[in-house]
Design a protein around this motif. Structure first.
Motif, mmCIF file in Angstrom:
data_model
loop_
_atom_site.group_PDB
_atom_site.id
_atom_site.type_symbol
_atom_site.label_atom_id
_atom_site.label_comp_id
_atom_site.label_asym_id
_atom_site.label_seq_id
_atom_site.Cartn_x
_atom_site.Cartn_y
_atom_site.Cartn_z
ATOM 1 N N LEU A 65 46.689 7.010 -22.853
ATOM 2 C CA LEU A 65 48.009 7.635 -22.940
ATOM 3 C C LEU A 65 47.947 9.151 -22.909
ATOM 4 N N SER A 66 46.830 9.708 -23.278
ATOM 5 C CA SER A 66 46.720 11.167 -23.222
ATOM 6 C C SER A 66 46.828 11.680 -21.787
ATOM 7 N N ASP A 67 46.562 10.809 -20.807
ATOM 8 C CA ASP A 67 46.694 11.219 -19.404
ATOM 9 C C ASP A 67 48.121 11.657 -19.087
ATOM 10 N N ARG A 68 49.085 11.138 -19.827
ATOM 11 C CA ARG A 68 50.470 11.488 -19.553
ATOM 12 C C ARG A 68 50.738 12.963 -19.847
ATOM 13 N N GLY A 69 50.064 13.503 -20.828
ATOM 14 C CA GLY A 69 50.265 14.915 -21.143
ATOM 15 C C GLY A 69 49.815 15.817 -20.014
ATOM 16 N N ILE A 70 48.734 15.432 -19.349
ATOM 17 C CA ILE A 70 48.202 16.238 -18.247
ATOM 18 C C ILE A 70 49.256 16.375 -17.152
ATOM 19 N N GLY A 71 50.021 15.308 -16.933
ATOM 20 C CA GLY A 71 51.056 15.343 -15.915
ATOM 21 C C GLY A 71 52.147 16.346 -16.208
ATOM 22 N N TYR A 72 52.303 16.712 -17.474
ATOM 23 C CA TYR A 72 53.318 17.700 -17.849
ATOM 24 C C TYR A 72 52.727 19.101 -17.990
ATOM 25 N N GLY A 73 51.466 19.229 -17.645
ATOM 26 C CA GLY A 73 50.859 20.549 -17.693
ATOM 27 C C GLY A 73 50.468 20.997 -19.087
ATOM 28 N N MET A 74 50.196 20.057 -19.961
ATOM 29 C CA MET A 74 49.780 20.429 -21.311
ATOM 30 C C MET A 74 48.390 19.873 -21.610
ATOM 31 N N ARG A 75 47.738 20.486 -22.565
ATOM 32 C CA ARG A 75 46.456 19.952 -23.020
ATOM 33 C C ARG A 75 46.675 18.575 -23.628
ATOM 34 N N ALA A 76 45.730 17.698 -23.417
ATOM 35 C CA ALA A 76 45.845 16.350 -23.960
ATOM 36 C C ALA A 76 44.460 15.811 -24.246
#
Length: 668
Positions: free
Chosen positions: A202-213
């Motif tokens: 699920l942390s991969d979803r943060g990458i899609g928003y341009g944030m550290r995850a």
């Protein structure tokens, strides 16, 4: 999944012994409370329980990593946040028992509450909305230059909700200092994560928003604490959002009644070998930080605290009914503004359009309330689609006049978060029709927060509405009846430029949630004298738009102008009452006009069935029956979506039917 899992590795972290003992105590306390609550559930003392057993390291690690003044937004299984922040146990127990001594005074259950004293806001049952609230708090910190973060929890299931994506996107675009924590415990009620998302983690979803995850071991108290501590320190210096996925497991049911039959036994057993409390306790004994006897004494001491808290809660009285008290809890007390009659302010009036009155109210309020932030699509440099905020950026700056992504729910949630942290928000719906995308935040968060736990929602939502402009089904609706049925919302619907300014300034000064309806067709077609400077019209005070004796038209918004035009064209001596606000509603004015004329026609633009006119007609029939010489008449739009073509729209709207409806009423 495999029946064996890697062991928890505590040795790679360098913590002083005192801190290790403190963390163990903080882990043990919620575990022992839960074990007692499970007994109380079986005994019928409490009615429901969502167990966080096996997930304590996430709650405790996160809470202990933040400072006490940083807001945390919790979920079902975050008891460790409350205990880590020293929330009184007696008050927690009273909350779960539905007693007046709890945080919601018996108005809500379990963890559906907040505590300003402890900087904690609990979830609502819809799971996702609290994420945007955390972003709103972070926005307030950033605007004030405070070096603080906020932190919000969600579950693996909640990451599929639109609110999750809207909150992350806003936080990323605005670089807000908020930590989003996913408790990935394997199941959304009974649905395994393999059926919830297709990404590897699920942390991969943060990458899609341009944030550290990142993904970490949620059962390792030291890994959680160290990760969140470092992130919080970094974000206080350099604001940005971060997404942290904590892998853990729910060893009990979603709530106790649901059980765990859908979970393979070997999967539960494998995770029980990684129990965050037991394994950390074992590690402390192995390292010589604590002895088994010390852990036993600590458990005994905590159990004594629990029993004391339970005795105190048991001694509290049960909840008792009091309608007056409950109604008073809907809103934060706010003195009504003193109305100013037009022409009495040293003749400081100016003839301006309806749209200019709205703009003037916003500008005056921005000058008066330095903590007021305007948010909406294209409202900054572009000035909004109707140019109401044109030029605002030059005076107030981009920090206070904020373009938003197209995510109405997230923006309303940010507004509430801003209010929780002491700010004030105005949210503009580009068209009122789009409020459907923010419906949940409005009716379940804005409307219920003060009633549930005393948190005001200082948010005004502006809604450009109405037909007659050939805009079709998705840009012409007037949807006030969707909200008049929701207790906890104030609703204004002005018909004149002066009222538009006065009511909007009152709305923005009010610390409670206000929905402000603005008829688009009046924006540039209507001009009138409007007081300059500060000008307030109190809520709950109707106006007599025209005096008369033959009958009464009770209406609001565009209906006032239809009524004036028709009455004048027909040469009728009919009184027109402009309600101005639909909540609070001026019942005295309605009673007075019905008593005076003995005939009432209720007029509104929205469709007839389910429209607000039905409520007005019912109230008149119940309270003014003996004053009536004819049945109450309703006139409203057709029960169809509002069409686009001019001829179809004219048929849909009630204006052309008003004259015959009035004649029918007068001839009765």
């Amino acid at each position: 999944m495999p029946t064996t899992l890697p062991a928890l590795d505590f040795a790679r972290f360098d913590y002083p012994n005192e801190t290790l003992r403190e963390l163990y105590e903080q882990l043990l306390r919620p575990r022992l409370i839960e074990e007692k609550m499970l007994k109380q559930l079986r005994q019928g003392v409490i009615s429901k329980w969502f167990s966080g057993i096996g997930q304590e390291a996430i709650s405790v690690g996160c809470a202990r990593a933040l400072v006490q003044s940083e807001w945390v937004f919790t979920m079902h299984r975050n008891l460790g946040v409350f205990t880590s922040r020293d929330v009184p146990l007696a008050k927690l127990f009273a909350q779960w028992q539905g007693k007046p001594g709890g945080f919601t005074e018996g108005r809500d259950r379990s963890f559906h509450f907040g505590s300003r004293e402890h900087h904690i806001v609990g979830m609502i049952s819809h799971l996702g909305p609290q994420l945007a609230l955390a972003a709103g708090v972070a926005l307030r910190h950033k605007l004030l230059g405070e070096q603080r973060v906020s932190l919000a929890f969600t579950g693996d299931g909640g990451t599929s909700e639109g609110d999750f994506h809207e909150a992350l996107n806003i936080a990323a675009v605005w670089k807000l200092p908020v930590i989003f924590v996913i408790e990935n415990n394997g199941y959304g009620l009974s649905t395994p994560v393999s059926e919830q998302y297709a990404c590897d983690q699920l942390s991969d979803r943060g990458i899609g928003y341009g944030m550290r995850a990142m993904t970490i071991d949620g059962n390792n108290i030291l890994e959680v604490h160290e990760t969140i501590s470092k992130l919080a320190a970094e974000l206080r210096e350099n604001p940005e959002p971060v997404l942290v996925e904590c892998q853990t497991f729910r060893v009990r049911g979603h709530e106790e009644a649901s059980g765990v039959k859908y979970v393979p036994t070997e999967e539960i057993e494998a995770w029980q070998q990684r129990d965050p409390v037991d394994r950390f306790g074992d590690y402390l004994i192995e390292r010589g930080v604590m002895t088994e006897a010390e852990q036993t004494r600590l458990a005994k001491s905590i159990k004594a605290e629990i029993m004391t808290g339970l005795r105190d809660a048991d001694n509290l009285p049960a909840a008792t009914g009091d309608p007056e008290r409950e109604n008073a809890a809907l809103f934060q007390n706010h003195p009504a503004p003193v109305p100013i009659a037009i022409g009495t302010t040293n003749d400081q009036t100016k003839e301006i359009r309806f749209i200019d009155a709205i703009s003037d109210a916003l500008r005056q309020s921005m000058r008066k309330h330095e903590d007021l932030v305007l948010m909406g699509q294209d409202i900054a440099g572009y000035g909004g689609v109707f140019k109401i905020t044109d030029g605002f950026v030059e005076e107030f700056g981009l920090e206070r006049v904020r373009n938003t992504p197209l995510c109405e729910s997230g923006v309303v949630g940010v507004g509430l978060g801003l209010s929780i942290a002491g700010g004030k928000a105005m949210v503009e719906m580009q068209f009122g029709d789009f409020v459907t995308c923010g419906f949940n935040q409005i009716v379940n968060n804005l409307a219920k927060s003060h009633y549930r736990w005393g948190q005001n929602a200082d948010v005004t939502v502006r809604l450009p509405v109405g037909g007659g402009v050939g805009a079709g089904p998705f840009h012409s609706q007037t949807m006030e009846s969707w909200f008049t049925a929701v207790p906890g919302l104030k609703i204004a619907y002005p018909s004149t430029p002066a009222d538009a300014k006065g009511l909007l300034m009152s709305a923005l000064a009010d610390p409670n949630p206000v929905l402000f309806f603005e008829h688009k067709a009046l924006y540039r077609s209507l001009t009138d004298e409007v007081p300059q400077g500060d000008y307030y019209v109190p809520f709950g005070k109707a106006a007599t738009a025209k005096a008369g004796t033959q009958a009464s038209i009770i209406t609001y918004g565009m209906g006032v102008h239809w009524a004036r035009k028709t009455v004048e064209a027909e040469g009728l001596d009919v009184e027109i009452i402009d309600l101005r606000t639909l909540f609070p509603l001026d019942y005295d004015a309605i009673r007075t006009t019905v008593k005076k004329t003995s005939r009432a026609l209720i007029l509104h633009e929205a469709s007839l069935t389910g429209g607000f006119g039905g409520e007005l007609a019912a109230w008149i029939g119940e309270h003014c029956f003996e004053d009536l010489d004819a049945p109450v008449r309703r006139l409203a739009a057709m029960d169809t979506p509002i069409p686009f073509a001019a001829a179809l729209e004219a048929d849909y709207l009630p204006e052309e039917k008003l004259a015959s409806a009035l004649r029918s009423l007068l001839d009765y």
